[in-house]
Write a protein that holds these residues in place. Structure first.
Motif, mmCIF file in Angstrom:
data_model
loop_
_atom_site.group_PDB
_atom_site.id
_atom_site.type_symbol
_atom_site.label_atom_id
_atom_site.label_comp_id
_atom_site.label_asym_id
_atom_site.label_seq_id
_atom_site.Cartn_x
_atom_site.Cartn_y
_atom_site.Cartn_z
ATOM 1 N N ALA A 172 0.831 -1.216 0.000
ATOM 2 C CA ALA A 172 0.000 0.000 0.000
ATOM 3 C C ALA A 172 0.862 1.261 0.000
ATOM 4 O O ALA A 172 0.554 2.247 -0.681
ATOM 5 N N LYS A 173 1.946 1.233 0.757
ATOM 6 C CA LYS A 173 2.853 2.383 0.817
ATOM 7 C C LYS A 173 3.463 2.654 -0.553
ATOM 8 O O LYS A 173 3.573 3.812 -0.978
ATOM 9 N N ASN A 174 3.841 1.584 -1.255
ATOM 10 C CA ASN A 174 4.398 1.759 -2.597
ATOM 11 C C ASN A 174 3.371 2.354 -3.556
ATOM 12 O O ASN A 174 3.694 3.235 -4.367
ATOM 13 N N LEU A 175 2.142 1.875 -3.492
ATOM 14 C CA LEU A 175 1.094 2.422 -4.357
ATOM 15 C C LEU A 175 0.954 3.926 -4.136
ATOM 16 O O LEU A 175 0.848 4.704 -5.092
ATOM 17 N N GLN A 176 0.968 4.318 -2.893
ATOM 18 C CA GLN A 176 0.818 5.735 -2.551
ATOM 19 C C GLN A 176 2.015 6.555 -3.013
ATOM 20 O O GLN A 176 1.857 7.613 -3.636
ATOM 21 N N SER A 187 6.615 1.236 -16.323
ATOM 22 C CA SER A 187 6.540 -0.113 -15.772
ATOM 23 C C SER A 187 6.119 -1.080 -16.875
ATOM 24 O O SER A 187 5.194 -0.787 -17.642
ATOM 25 N N ILE A 188 6.805 -2.236 -16.944
ATOM 26 C CA ILE A 188 6.540 -3.207 -18.009
ATOM 27 C C ILE A 188 6.374 -4.593 -17.397
ATOM 28 O O ILE A 188 7.240 -5.050 -16.647
ATOM 29 N N GLY A 196 -1.135 -7.959 -5.993
ATOM 30 C CA GLY A 196 -0.439 -6.850 -5.346
ATOM 31 C C GLY A 196 1.061 -6.928 -5.516
ATOM 32 O O GLY A 196 1.755 -5.907 -5.468
ATOM 33 N N GLY A 197 1.579 -8.132 -5.740
ATOM 34 C CA GLY A 197 3.010 -8.294 -5.978
ATOM 35 C C GLY A 197 3.468 -7.549 -7.213
ATOM 36 O O GLY A 197 4.609 -7.084 -7.291
ATOM 37 N N ALA A 198 2.565 -7.419 -8.195
ATOM 38 C CA ALA A 198 2.866 -6.661 -9.405
ATOM 39 C C ALA A 198 2.512 -5.185 -9.231
ATOM 40 O O ALA A 198 3.254 -4.304 -9.655
ATOM 41 N N LEU A 199 1.381 -4.919 -8.598
ATOM 42 C CA LEU A 199 0.936 -3.534 -8.430
ATOM 43 C C LEU A 199 1.940 -2.700 -7.643
ATOM 44 O O LEU A 199 2.062 -1.495 -7.866
ATOM 45 N N TYR A 212 3.307 -11.561 -24.835
ATOM 46 C CA TYR A 212 2.931 -12.847 -24.246
ATOM 47 C C TYR A 212 3.142 -12.831 -22.733
ATOM 48 O O TYR A 212 3.809 -13.683 -22.157
ATOM 49 N N SER A 213 2.579 -11.840 -22.092
ATOM 50 C CA SER A 213 2.616 -11.754 -20.630
ATOM 51 C C SER A 213 1.186 -11.744 -20.108
ATOM 52 O O SER A 213 0.231 -11.682 -20.888
ATOM 53 N N ILE A 214 1.032 -11.818 -18.795
ATOM 54 C CA ILE A 214 -0.297 -11.787 -18.184
ATOM 55 C C ILE A 214 -0.290 -10.841 -16.990
ATOM 56 O O ILE A 214 0.754 -10.582 -16.399
ATOM 57 N N PHE A 215 -1.471 -10.345 -16.633
ATOM 58 C CA PHE A 215 -1.621 -9.463 -15.471
ATOM 59 C C PHE A 215 -2.954 -9.824 -14.820
ATOM 60 O O PHE A 215 -4.006 -9.690 -15.441
#
Length: 309
Positions: A172-176, A187-188, A196-199, A212-215
């Motif tokens: 959450a701190k990183n998102l902020q 970001s790629i 959340g590991g990606a977000l 050929y990636s996923i999210f």
């Protein structure tokens, strides 16, 4: 030795035949087989379903963050530790240059080989990894250095120790904080973008995905287990979740799709790395051309989830 997925077996057979023809010095046969191989590659990769794209995103030969960093950066220097607990090997941070541009690169690294995978915790960061990412992002902000983030994780590590040390708070701190960084950010998603590991390193001025990636908010296996109580329904879950770049671009949840080599990044790392480098440099130029890029970033983030009746 290259690894081939089930739907790539015909490609494997043709490549072995080409190698055999070359060893016999049979140039005519090799040329005919190469043409057949090119046609087969076009046929296979032009009709991939969502589940096959998931398999490509997880391909064991697919380039990881450190592979791309080695190929696109020069004068690189690795930065360690979060200054609170320890260094998390699942997240790597490098200061260096891409061409003549100073850059800070933050990447999630899965590791190759059993020993290295364990050291890297299979690319699943602990909270200290996200705190390390935030520390170097703040350092980049202090010195006016743009940031490139490479996402590739099944998700943040869900262990007891990680939760005790504040996994959700770190994310959450990183998102902020990443939302208000005063430097350009790109970001790629290079492989898997898991929840959340990606977000945690996915808030940026530009968010792109490799072809050929996923999210996804949860793994297809997890989704199948929850909805159908049957983890084997992974193909149905993959289709239902809309986790491919094409579906996410259609929903305006990502900005761009980065084209991969014809048969995937795992078959031509240099070309895939060049695509990432070019995308970053082009995006950086576009972001810098807008003096109000912070406002544009905010508007983009606030638009997620909006809809009209």
């Amino acid at each position: 030795m290259a690894t081939y997925l089930d739907f790539e077996q015909r490609l494997k057979s043709l490549e072995e035949d080409i190698e055999s023809a070359s060893m016999r010095n049979d140039g005519v046969a090799a040329k005919v087989l190469q043409k057949e191989l090119d046609n087969e590659i076009n046929k296979v990769y032009s009709h991939l379903n969502d589940y096959q794209k998931l398999l490509l995103a997880r391909h064991p030969d697919r380039p990881y963050a450190l592979d791309y960093i080695e190929l696109i950066m020069n004068d690189s220097y690795e930065i360690f530790g979060d200054r609170h607990f320890r260094d998390d090997k699942a997240i790597v941070c490098f200061l260096g240059k891409i061409e003549n541009e100073r850059v800070m690169v933050i990447g999630e690294e899965k590791g190759r080989g059993t020993k290295n995978k364990i050291i890297r915790n299979f690319g699943m960061p602990n909270p200290e990894g996200y705190r390390k990412a935030l520390r170097v992002a703040k350092m980049a902000e202090k010195f006016g250095i743009p940031i490139l983030m490479l996402i590739d994780t099944a998700g943040a590590y869900p262990g007891l120790g990680a939760e005790e040390r504040g996994q959700s708070e770190a994310i959450a701190k990183n998102l902020q904080e990443f939302a208000i960084l005063k430097v350009p950010t790109v970001s790629i998603v290079i492989g898997e973008g898991g929840s959340g590991g990606a977000l945690a390193i996915g808030v940026a001025d530009r968010l792109a995905m490799m072809e050929y990636s996923i999210f996804s908010v949860i793994s297809p296996e997890g989704c199948a287990a929850i909805l159908w109580n049957d983890p084997t329904k992974i193909e149905a879950a993959t289709r239902a979740m809309k986790i491919t770049p094409q579906e996410l671009k259609k929903a305006n949840l990502i900005d761009d799709i980065i084209k991969e080599p014809r048969s995937g990044a795992h078959r031509n790392r240099n070309q895939a790395a060049a695509s990432i480098k070019n995308y970053f440099l082009e995006s950086l130029e576009q972001i810098r051309s807008n003096p109000n890029f912070l406002n544009a970033r905010y508007d983009k983030l606030m638009s997620y989830g909006s809809f009209k009746f």
